[in-house]
Design a protein around this motif. Sequence first.
Motif, PDB file in Angstrom:
ATOM      1  N   LYS A  63       0.718  -1.263   0.089  1.00  0.00           N
ATOM      2  CA  LYS A  63       0.027   0.150   0.286  1.00  0.00           C
ATOM      3  C   LYS A  63       0.729   1.159  -0.056  1.00  0.00           C
ATOM      4  CE  LYS A  63      -4.031   2.022   0.644  1.00  0.00           C
ATOM      5  NZ  LYS A  63      -5.236   2.074  -0.523  1.00  0.00           N
ATOM      6  N   ILE A  64       1.872   1.068   0.895  1.00  0.00           N
ATOM      7  CA  ILE A  64       3.002   2.369   0.940  1.00  0.00           C
ATOM      8  C   ILE A  64       3.416   2.625  -0.601  1.00  0.00           C
ATOM      9  CG2 ILE A  64       4.960   3.499   1.995  1.00  0.00           C
ATOM     10  CD1 ILE A  64       4.067   1.717   4.645  1.00  0.00           C
ATOM     11  N   PHE A  65       3.888   1.671  -0.992  1.00  0.00           N
ATOM     12  CA  PHE A  65       4.676   1.569  -2.315  1.00  0.00           C
ATOM     13  C   PHE A  65       3.884   2.079  -3.394  1.00  0.00           C
ATOM     14  CE2 PHE A  65       6.752   0.177  -5.859  1.00  0.00           C
ATOM     15  CZ  PHE A  65       8.064  -0.632  -5.552  1.00  0.00           C
ATOM     16  N   GLU A 117       7.215   6.484   5.088  1.00  0.00           N
ATOM     17  CA  GLU A 117       5.883   6.160   4.781  1.00  0.00           C
ATOM     18  C   GLU A 117       4.993   7.231   3.981  1.00  0.00           C
ATOM     19  OE1 GLU A 117       3.413   3.998   7.400  1.00  0.00           O
ATOM     20  OE2 GLU A 117       4.925   2.713   8.499  1.00  0.00           O
ATOM     21  N   GLN A 118       5.410   8.367   4.379  1.00  0.00           N
ATOM     22  CA  GLN A 118       4.784   9.679   3.704  1.00  0.00           C
ATOM     23  C   GLN A 118       5.432  10.291   2.637  1.00  0.00           C
ATOM     24  OE1 GLN A 118       5.324   9.865   7.412  1.00  0.00           O
ATOM     25  NE2 GLN A 118       3.448   8.284   7.533  1.00  0.00           N
ATOM     26  N   LEU A 119       6.904   9.940   2.378  1.00  0.00           N
ATOM     27  CA  LEU A 119       7.648  10.895   1.863  1.00  0.00           C
ATOM     28  C   LEU A 119       7.327  10.427   0.188  1.00  0.00           C
ATOM     29  CD1 LEU A 119      10.187  12.767   1.202  1.00  0.00           C
ATOM     30  CD2 LEU A 119      11.678  10.748   1.526  1.00  0.00           C
ATOM     31  N   VAL A 158      10.331  11.460  -5.918  1.00  0.00           N
ATOM     32  CA  VAL A 158      10.632  12.411  -6.974  1.00  0.00           C
ATOM     33  C   VAL A 158       9.905  12.125  -8.378  1.00  0.00           C
ATOM     34  CG1 VAL A 158      12.386  13.358  -8.950  1.00  0.00           C
ATOM     35  CG2 VAL A 158      12.994  13.276  -6.561  1.00  0.00           C
ATOM     36  N   GLY A 159       8.949  13.096  -8.743  1.00  0.00           N
ATOM     37  CA  GLY A 159       8.249  13.132  -9.843  1.00  0.00           C
ATOM     38  C   GLY A 159       6.683  12.728  -9.482  1.00  0.00           C
ATOM     39  N   SER A 160       6.278  12.819  -8.023  1.00  0.00           N
ATOM     40  CA  SER A 160       5.001  12.313  -7.836  1.00  0.00           C
ATOM     41  C   SER A 160       4.193  13.614  -7.257  1.00  0.00           C
ATOM     42  CB  SER A 160       5.059  11.428  -6.384  1.00  0.00           C
ATOM     43  OG  SER A 160       5.905  10.301  -6.745  1.00  0.00           O
TER      44      SER A 160
END
Length: 761
Positions: A147-149, A466-468, A471-473
């Motif tokens: 889920k985090i991924f 978990e929240q970071l 790059v690109g998101s």
Amino acid sequence: MLRRLVSRRTLAAVGGATALTAAGGYYYLNSGPSYPPSTKETRRPPPPWTPPSREQMLDALKASGTNPEEEFDLLVVGGGATGAGVAVDAASRGLRVALVERDDFSSGTSSKSTKLVHGGVRYLQKAVMELDYEQYKLVREALHERKIFLQTAPYLSAMLPIMLPIYKYWQVPYYWVGCKMYDILAGKENMESSYLMSKGKALETFPMLKQEGLVGALVYYDGQHNDSRMNMALIMTAVKQGAVVANHVEVTSLDKNGVAGKIQGARVRDALTGQEWNIRAKGVVNATGPFSDALLKMDNPNHTPIVQPSSGTHITLPNYYSPRTMGLLDPATSDGRVIFFLPWQGNTIAGTTDTPAEVTATPLPQEEEIRWILEEVRRYLSPDIKVRRGDVLSAWSGLRPLVRNPNAASTEGLVRNHMIHVSDSGLLTIAGGKWTTYRAMAEETVDKAIEVFGLQDRVKRGCVTEQLRLVGSDGWSRNMFIGLVQRYGIETEVAKHLSENYGDCAWTVCSYAQPTGKAWPLHGVRLAPGYPFIEAEVRYAVRHEYAQTAIDVIARRCRLSFLNAQAALDALPRVVEIMSEELHWSPARAKAETAAATEFLGSMGLPPGATPRPVSDAPKSVVECFEGVLGMKKTRTPAKARAAQEMVYSRAQFAAGEVEALHGAFGARVPAERKAQGAERLEVKEVYELVKGLPGFEGIRAKDYEYVLEEAGFKGQKDVDFDEFVEICAELREVLFAPAPTGKEKTERLRIPVEKSGGGV
């Protein structure tokens, strides 16, 4: 009667049922995948960011060896998923981090996975059937990390429905219960609920599926990603967080202080220039995957190996082998393993195998493994689909870093869980694990590093990964590709590809796109026909992603070599030409890069002797555009006929005149009485004798002939006509150009326990 209907008990029951139904409906309507919101800000490019150059990175590494104030807190060795994850975690906590990679970022295992972000259905089965708590923990952790991924890099990963075809009625409740347990174990982090599919619906969704004996299908959800692009996103995120990274920099020795023998850095060598220098760091993290033992032996020559590598082979097939939005899992192959059959980047990938392997930089896919995968694919596809060796567009083998339990007597001690080991000299090693759990592994590793190396005073904050978002998101949305089309005039297919592989960095990629000189598209010259990769990606890879060799580009920055080895070879001259402009290569260096990349493509399934084909007459610069408009452009040399091994279509295997020669040989062999009856057919056994006498087919063995008859669907047939004869010859030619398998490979492949297979890295 009315009083009973409106009693308090009845009203309470109705109210409770209504509330429960409303709550369930609310949960259902708000379940499923969450996507980043689209805003007006995503219409335009985000603020530009140019990372430090490789030269600046090398200068920072060198400074640490001469200036004590420039000492790093952590030196991470290894630029794969684990190493990059450790660098992101440590740098985001405020530590001063350096990372070096001997080859290129994700050049090893991390770019050769099954491309799944999954908990592991097979591991859950083992956990339940054998009451294996370790496997249960692995599945639980992986489902949480899945889920985090998907949230931290939404443009690079997405959920994928995977079908389990069912051919026995008793398997329906068995698989249904297993998939529901998988859903329940994921809890609120589940993607979508698994569901049962009727036979008709399964065939409608997956028309290539074998219909005979099909009962129905179960569909469950897992994640899929672009592994090497994900690895690059991690590297660039680490850089943005302040880490110093360098690819093609190899550790040659570990630096220890003379008194306590504790590691205080390493001596490294730039593989591109041969320069050597020291890097000082308070702690060194060994995150080299299958190569972990090499660094451990450098630390301690008497080290007992902790990693037992296993190679997994995958093949790429054309996109007509599977629907674009549904994968397939064969839970029980002919020898009891599992095999995935997945749409990926416009093609279809199938794998994987498990074979004990030696640790090498470039493991080769074995022909025996490729044929085994094709056989398993054939078992599940409709009989009117001919599964051919010639349809294999590329093949690759990756090493899994399976951790060996030192107390186990055999490979039963191999697990996919990770382990952290700290040597007497202070070398911290993280080994094992898989792509899905890279973040949790990195968090645990950094926690241990802070404890072992006394970095508590250097840390500015706790773990934030978990929240970071990578790059690109931040400026990406699923509709961003429309803005790329409208602003730059690029093809929709190309815009979607750039959006889904670069996120909001796609705006920068497009800014390097050259005019095509056509009415449409206006910008974006393709590297290879049929694939959405454009020349601008090569320039972006050099300027923004530290690409230093042609292999870095065709294998890791864009995935052309994984999708089609021949197409990558065709694009190679132009890739080298662009990189020569960007990096100022000499003619000798350009020639060496071409030779090295061609050799590398041999490890990706490229047939021996293959040569580049002309790609396109499209203009490559503004000058060429004007030449085209003014009619001044020179005509290129006509393309030569392609060699047989580069083809995938039966008649196209033969050059002009060859088919006529085959017709003459076939007609001469047909008895006169058959010709008189108007039946120009040859018995199957006669065809073998005829083929053996044809030029170029002398090396055909009876075993190869039988294999081709079965593959082409002629096994059990008494005779063949001329068209069928041509098809047999075409298939035999493919076999001639394929490497010969050995019996040893097949024997060794079966030694890995069944439960240790199961879906990539």
